[in-house]
Design a protein around this motif. Structure first.
Motif: not given
Length: 340
Positions: A185-208
């Motif tokens: 599985v690959a991830t293509v997220s929104a830029i994380h800089r100053n974006n805590d929503r994108a950071q949280a989503r990616s954190r959840g994805v990578l944890t699983v």
């Protein structure tokens, strides 16, 4: 505007509606304090006379401008546009005006925009997420301006918030792919800089992914801006070699559109060769071919709840500082078990 229109005042409205000027004032400043029948009579008189209330005079008498400010990263985002429309409709029903500014995901710009809004007399402020310049909260507290963070739910913080648990949403969409059998599985997220929503989503994805032994290599963890061009470039990078993922988790639906459409253009079959998922559940997601599996976000409700919190707070009513709304997984045609 003619001289006759300029001379129309609250006494003229009161005379036309056959009420006192105090009643007209209450209907304008506190609509709920008069009956619906009386309010309709006053509204009709205002419309027939062409009367325009003097906002500055009302602000002086009530110490309120009945103006709410909102700062979002950009208006080039269907989710923000949709949420702001719902917010504006609600505020208008409460006789409030919405003033909008953008910060381009830059905390310095956001601070300056907040100063501009405060200088124009806003009563309250809605902010996207919880990534803030430290001076911004101090300024709002110094001016006694209530504010609420929208799009996030963080009960551990002292600042009011209305939104979803973005980390849990990231976990949910990833478990869907794990249940189908995907491990590449690959991830293509929104830029994380100053974006805590994108950071949280990616954190959840990578944890699983890590829990299932499917941690993607660094080259499969990409961040792009919110536009189709960069999303399509990400697809060319991911699928431009023989060794490519069987599924891609995209940080929002627009990114998913770009990555998926470019993969199809490169000759891949969706979902036979590769599966795609997104976040937000934009209207186009169900109309694509194949339609997009995504996380539905209650966008309209989130923004209206933020407006309700502010208007209740300004009215001195009791409020709950944090409100969590539910997201949901919407399974469509873009996901299937991985190819053998």
């Amino acid at each position: 505007m003619t001289d006759s229109t300029q001379s129309i005042g609250i006494r003229d409205v009161a005379r036309a509606a056959n009420v006192s000027t105090a009643t007209v004032s209450r209907a304008l400043n506190r609509p709920d304090s008069v009956s619906e029948k009386l309010r309709d009579r006053i509204t009709t008189a205002i419309r027939d006379l062409g009367y325009i209330p003097d906002a500055s005079a009302r602000a002086l008498s009530s110490r309120r401008t009945r103006t709410i400010g909102a700062i979002v990263p950009t208006v080039d985002n269907a989710m923000f546009a949709r949420g702001l429309q719902a917010l504006q409709s609600y505020l208008a029903s409460q006789n409030y005006l919405l003033l909008l500014a953008t910060n381009e995901y830059d905390l310095e710009i956001e601070l300056e925009q907040a100063r501009n809004l405060v200088s124009r007399g806003i009563d309250g402020l809605i902010l996207r997420g919880d990534a803030r310049h430290p001076d911004l909260r101090r300024m709002l507290m110094a001016h006694a301006i209530p504010f609420v963070n929208v799009g996030v739910y963080d009960p551990d913080k002292p600042y009011p918030s209305v939104g979803v648990d973005n980390e849990a949403a990231g976990q949910r969409i990833t478990r869907h792919l794990m249940d189908l059998g995907h491990r590449r599985v690959a991830t293509v997220s929104a830029i994380h800089r100053n974006n805590d929503r994108a950071q949280a989503r990616s954190r959840g994805v990578l944890t699983v992914l890590a829990d299932h032994g499917a941690q993607p290599p660094a080259q499969w963890q990409m961040q792009v801006n919110y536009n189709l061009d960069e999303a399509r470039q990400a697809a060319r990078t991911l699928f431009g070699q023989d060794d490519h993922p069987t599924a891609v988790i995209c940080g929002n639906d627009v990114i998913a559109y770009g990555v998926m459409l470019e993969a199809i253009r490169m000759g891949l079959k969706v979902p036979d060769d590769v599966s795609f998922v997104g976040f937000d559940d934009l209207d186009w997601s169900r109309h694509l071919n194949p339609s997009l599996t995504t996380i539905h976000m209650p966008t309209d409700e989130i923004w209206v709840c933020a407006g309700q919190w502010l208007t209740a707070s300004l009215a001195g009513e009791p409020t709950i500082p944090h409100r969590e709304l539910d997201f949901s997984l919407v399974v469509r045609e873009s996901t299937a078990p991985p190819p053998r």
